[in-house]
Write an enzyme that holds these catalytic residues in place. Structure first.
Site, mmCIF file in Angstrom:
data_model
loop_
_atom_site.group_PDB
_atom_site.id
_atom_site.type_symbol
_atom_site.label_atom_id
_atom_site.label_comp_id
_atom_site.label_asym_id
_atom_site.label_seq_id
_atom_site.Cartn_x
_atom_site.Cartn_y
_atom_site.Cartn_z
ATOM 1 N N CYS A 29 34.840 40.266 42.756
ATOM 2 C CA CYS A 29 35.097 38.826 42.755
ATOM 3 C C CYS A 29 35.543 38.443 41.351
ATOM 4 C CB CYS A 29 33.855 38.060 43.203
ATOM 5 S SG CYS A 29 32.409 38.316 42.161
ATOM 6 N N MET A 30 35.259 37.225 40.923
ATOM 7 C CA MET A 30 35.718 36.780 39.605
ATOM 8 C C MET A 30 35.072 37.549 38.462
ATOM 9 S SD MET A 30 38.034 34.402 39.557
ATOM 10 C CE MET A 30 37.769 33.668 37.946
#
Length: 504
Positions: A29-30
Site C-alpha cells: 500500500c502507501m
C-alpha cells in the site's frame, strides 16, 4: 545505485520472513509491504525490526512491514523478483509420509489458533477489499491533486495564463474518468474480468446518458460517481460468473461479455446511477452538515478516534467517502480533521522522549521515527512507541481530538479546510490543501491545527501518560542493563529504576 540498495533491502527482509517458500502473496500500500505467509512462526521479528529501512511491523491478516512512502513502491518489485527466483531454485518437495492422527490434531489446533489470531471477520475482509480497490488509485489522486493546487495558485497570481488551461486538463482528466478505474479494480478484486468492470463503469461518465430518463429524471454524466461504478462492477462480476457457469464453451467468448455488459449496463442506467447518485449526494450533504453545525464536536470525535480506527482496520471504510467528496466538491473536508490524529501522535512521542531521558532504546526509536511522523507516516511511532506503552497511546488520541476540534471549529464558522487527494497527512498534506476561502487562510488553519495537536499531545502525555511506577520501570538505559552493566545515573531526585525494561 538506488536499485541495488532497494534490492539489498528486499534481500535482507526475505530470509527473516521465512524465505521464498514461506511467501504466499506479495502486495503493498502507501507505506507497507504486505505479505501472505504460510507459517508465521518462521518470522524473525526482532531481526526484521532491527533492519535500517524497516520502520515497524504489523501482524494482521497479512504480515505488514512498514517501509514508508516511496521506499515501499521500490522495494516491492525487487522483493517479488527475489521470491520468484527463490521458488524457481527451490529443490523438489520430498515424498509425503503418512500422517498420524496426533499430527492431524496438532495441525488442526494450529489452524484454529491462526484463524483466531487473524480475526478475519466478514466486515474486515469486506473493508480490505474496498481498500484494495481504492488504494492503487492514490498515486494518481496525489499527483493530480498537487497539479491542481499549483494551477490554482498560478490562476490566483495571474501567472502563466497560457499554461493554466493545460494544467487544469492534466489535473482534471483522471477525476473525470475515475469511475472507469474503480470499475476495473473492483472487477479484478471480486474475481471478474477487469476490462468488463471498467466497460460497465464507463457508462456512468459517458456524455450520452444525459439523453436518458430514469425515475422521471434526466440522468447526468458522472451521476452516482465511484459508488455507482463500484456497484456496477460488482454486479457485472456476478453476471459474468453466472455466464461462465451456464453458457456453453463454444459460444462463451461471444455470449458472456455481451450479456455481462448488456445486463449490468441496463441495471446501471435505470437503477444504480440514480440510487448511487442519491447516496453520494447524501454523503456530501451529511459531511458538510456535520462540520457546519457540530464542527468542533465532530472534529473532537473524528480526530480522537482515528488512531483506534486505524488499529482496527476500520479506517478503510472512509476511503470511498473521501473519494466521493473529492469527486463532488473537489476536496474532502474530513481528511484534514483526521490528519490531526497524527499530530497528537507526534506530540506524544516528543513527550515520551523528554520523560524517558535514560531509556536509550525508546529514545533511539523516536529519533528515527519522528521525521516520518511529521510527514504523516505514523506507524513507526504507533507500533514502536505509544501503543506498547499503553497510556501514551490514549494521550496521543487526546492530542488528535484537540487538533480535530480546532479545525472543525473553523469549519463551523465557515472556513472549510479540505484536501484534494487522499494518502498524505501531516506536513505532506500542505501541497494538497484547498478550501472555500483563500489558500493562505486554509494553510494557516491546518497548520495551526497541527500545532494544537502537537502541543496537547505533548502536554497530555508529559503529565498524564505515565504512572509513577511506569517511570520507575522505564526510565533506565535498557541496553546497558541488558549487557549487564550499570544503568546510566539518574538526575538528582529521580527514583532509582528497577530491572524491568521496555522494548522499543
Amino acid at each position: 545505485m538506488a536499485d541495488s540498495k532497494n534490492r539489498a533491502t528486499a534481500a535482507a527482509i526475505l530470509p527473516l520472513v521465512g524465505g521464498a517458500s514461506n511467501i504466499t502473496s506479495v502486495a503493498h500500500c502507501m507505506t507497507r509491504l504486505r505479505l501472505g505467509l504460510a507459517d508465521r512462526a518462521l518470522v524473525d521479528e526482532d531481526a526484521l525490526k532491527a533492519l535500517p529501512d524497516v520502520m515497524g511491523v504489523v501482524d494482521d491478516e497479512t504480515y505488514q512491514i512498514v517501509l514508508g512512502p516511496g521506499k515501499v513502491a521500490r522495494v516491492t518489485p525487487e522483493f517479488e523478483t527475489l521470491v520468484e527466483e527463490g521458488k524457481a531454485a527451490a529443490p523438489a518437495a520430498p515424498e509425503p509420509h503418512a500422517v498420524t492422527a496426533d499430527e492431524l490434531a496438532a495441525q488442526g489446533a494450529e489452524l484454529r489458533a491462526a484463524r483466531k489470531a487473524k480475526n478475519a471477520t466478514p466486515f474486515k475482509l469486506f473493508l480490505r477489499r474496498i481498500a484494495n480497490i481504492f488504494v492503487p488509485l492514490i498515486p494518481a489522486l496525489i499527483g493530480c491533486g498537487i497539479i491542481a493546487g499549483i494551477n490554482g495558485l498560478l490562476i490566483n497570481l495571474h501567472w502563466l495564463p497560457g499554461v493554466t488551461p493545460a494544467l487544469a486538463a492534466i489535473a482534471s482528466g483522471f477525476m473525470a474518468l475515475i469511475a472507469v478505474f474503480v470499475g476495473h479494480n473492483t472487477a479484478k478484486e471480486f474475481g471478474g474480468t477487469p476490462i468488463l468492470g471498467g466497460a460497465v463503469a464507463a457508462i456512468i461518465v459517458y456524455a450520452g446518458v444525459a439523453n436518458i430518463e430514469a425515475f422521471g429524471q434526466k440522468l447526468s454524466p458522472g451521476q452516482g460517481g465511484v459508488l455507482g461504478a463500484l456497484g456496477a462492477a460488482v454486479l457485472a462480476t456476478y453476471i459474468e460468473k453466472w455466464c461462465r457457469k451456464w453458457v456453453p464453451e463454444a459460444v462463451d467468448v461471444l455470449v458472456t461479455p455481451t450479456l455481462t455488459v448488456l445486463v449490468s449496463g441496463l441495471v446501471t442506467i435505470f437503477g444504480l446511477m440514480f440510487v448511487a447518485g442519491e447516496i453520494s449526494t447524501g454523503i456530501g450533504t451529511a459531511a458538510n452538515w456535520l462540520l457546519d453545525n457540530t464542527g468542533a464536536f465532530a472534529g473532537l470525535v473524528l480526530g480522537g478516534l482515528f488512531l483506534p480506527l486505524v488499529m482496527l482496520g476500520l479506517h478503510q471504510a472512509l476511503i470511498p467517502i473521501h473519494t466521493t467528496l473529492i469527486e463532488q466538491q473537489g476536496y474532502t473536508v474530513l481528511l484534514p480533521v483526521l490528519a490531526m490524529a497524527g499530530a497528537g501522535q507526534v506530540g506524544c512521542a516528543i513527550a515520551v522522549f523528554k520523560r524517558l531521558k535514560h531509556n536509550k532504546s525508546i529514545r533511539t526509536t523516536i529519533k528515527s521515527a519522528l521525521p516520518a511522523g511529521f510527514l504523516g507516516v505514523g506507524e513507526p511511532l504507533i507500533y514502536g512507541v505509544s501503543l506498547p506503552l499503553g497510556r501514551p497511546f490514549i494521550t496521543a488520541c487526546v492530542g488528535g481530538a484537540a487538533g480535530g476540534a480546532f479545525v472543525g471549529f473553523f469549519s463551523m464558522i465557515g472556513d472549510k479546510v479540505g484536501s484534494t487527494a487522499i494518502g498524505p497527512s501531516g506536513w505532506a498534506l500542505f501541497p494538497l490543501l484547498d478550501g472555500n476561502k483563500g489558500l493562505g487562510t486554509t494553510v494557516a488553519i491546518y497548520g495551526a491545527g497541527l500545532l494544537v495537536g502537537y502541543i496537547v499531545g505533548f502536554v497530555a502525555t508529559y503529565f498524564f501518560g505515565f504512572s509513577k511506577q511506569m517511570l520507575v520501570d522505564l526510565n533506565v538505559d535498557t541496553r546497558e542493563a541488558a549487557a549487564g552493566g550499570s544503568p546510566e545515573p539518574l538526575a538528582p531526585g529521580e527514583p532509582a529504576p528497577s530491572k524491568v525494561t521496555a522494548s522499543a
